[in-house]
Design an enzyme around this catalytic site. Structure first.
Site, PDB file in Angstrom:
ATOM      1  CE  LYS A  53      -3.708  -2.588   2.265  1.00  0.00           C
ATOM      2  NZ  LYS A  53      -4.466  -3.214   3.179  1.00  0.00           N
ATOM      3  CD  GLN A  97      -3.474  -4.908   6.374  1.00  0.00           C
ATOM      4  OE1 GLN A  97      -3.209  -3.936   5.682  1.00  0.00           O
ATOM      5  NE2 GLN A  97      -4.093  -5.922   5.993  1.00  0.00           N
ATOM      6  CG  ASP A 120     -10.092  -0.868   4.197  1.00  0.00           C
ATOM      7  OD1 ASP A 120      -9.964  -1.175   2.990  1.00  0.00           O
ATOM      8  OD2 ASP A 120      -9.474  -1.110   5.208  1.00  0.00           O
TER       9      ASP A 120
END
Ligand code: NDP
Length: 284
Positions: A53, A97, A120
């Site tokens: 990322k 994460q 997300d």
């Protein structure tokens, strides 16, 4: 023999488009999209995802802010960090994460992220918006899959779609996006009575389970589009999906490989969502 859907190539095109749009945003407003990535603990797979990322941010011309917390970090410490990122105008997207260590309540952490920075699309506000079909961010993996399906030129409308897996991250939002495009959607899970029959009836089959070779050729309709989300290791330690690729590619019209199918699209959509968050912030 099926046509291969090249996720790597399609994702590279999305990322290049995002890079150009980010440059345009910077020239017009001075705003550089910023993504904060939080990693708690030192899970090796999570470290790889976080590094990918970071690399994608650098390529897109974004700022990336990495926050590494020890596995012993408390939930309060993590939420205090999220609060500070919520208030930081240089941060447009926040990603924590997953999975988190067992002593931290994942739901409480997701809920702490401001919905405007929830790139997300896991926050209940964004999940609700997706449900009603009016949203700013699309969940990364399902949105990436929709782009892969679009790349075939085949319309979802009126097609029988079967999604295997009902997680909040993949299966459920996937079903919703297919429904928004007028697919007739069946969602399967571990208690589905006849998985093979449900899969065999599908024009578009999405497998998101995490079990190597769960989907065999006898479960696939001739000419179906087959999307393989699974990431598993086979007996040789090589990355593989949920679909028995060698056999199913003889029957499908289109198929995604693992690796090089869905995976690259997930990061490309994350970059797209971070840009969207920065654009929305620029209008405030
Ligand atoms: P989860 O473990 O959260 O969900 C798995 C789902 O599969 C559950 O709904 C479960 O059913 C269902 N399932 C399990 N066994 C069977 C079975 N025998 N028959 C039918 N359904 C079954 O996984 P995720 O959704 O998070 O991920 C799925 C896979 O996709 C994983 O391999 C993951 O690594 C991969 N993935 C890949 C991404 C990428 O970018 N390439 C991104 C995200 C995930 P039940 O609900 O009844 O337990």
């Amino acid at each position: 023999m099926a046509n291969l859907i090249n996720g790597k190539e399609i994702a590279a095109n999305v990322r290049e488009k995002v890079r150009l749009e980010a440059l345009e945003l910077k020239n017009r407003t001075g705003i550089i999209p910023g993504l904060a990535v939080i990693l708690v603990g030192d899970d090796p797979a999570s470290k790889i995802y976080v590094n990918n990322k970071k690399k994608a941010c650098a390529e897109a011309g974004f700022n990336s802010f990495e926050h590494l917390l020890p596995a012993s970090a408390s939930q309060d410490e993590l939420i205090a960090l999220i609060d500070s990122l919520n208030a930081d105008p240089s941060v447009h997207g926040i990603l924590c994460q997953l999975p988190l260590p067992g002593h931290i309540d994942e739901r409480a952490v997701i809920n702490a992220i401001s919905p405007e920075k929830d790139v997300d699309a896991f926050h209940p506000v964004n999940v609700g918006k997706i449900m009603i079909g009016s949203y700013d961010f699309l969940p990364c993996t399902p949105a990436g899959i929709m782009e892969l399906i679009h790349s075939t030129g085949i319309s979802v409308s009126g097609k029988k779609c079967t999604v295997v897996g009902r997680s909040n991250i993949v299966g459920k939002p996937m079903a919703m996006l297919l429904l928004h495009e007028n697919g007739t959607v069946t969602v399967c899970h571990s208690k589905t009575a006849d998985l093979a029959a449900e899969c065999r009836s599908a024009d578009i089959l999405v497998a998101a389970v995490g079990k190597a070779k769960l989907i065999t050729a006898d479960m696939v309709k001739e000419g179906a589009i087959v999307i393989d989300v699974g990431t598993n290791r086979n007996s040789d330690g090589k990355l593989c999906g949920d679909v028995d690729f060698a056999e199913v590619e003889k029957k499908a019209s289109y198929i995604t490989p693992v690796p090089g199918g869905v995976g690259p699209m997930t990061i490309a959509t994350l970059m797209r969502n971070t840009l969207t968050a920065a654009e929305l912030a620029s209008k405030k």
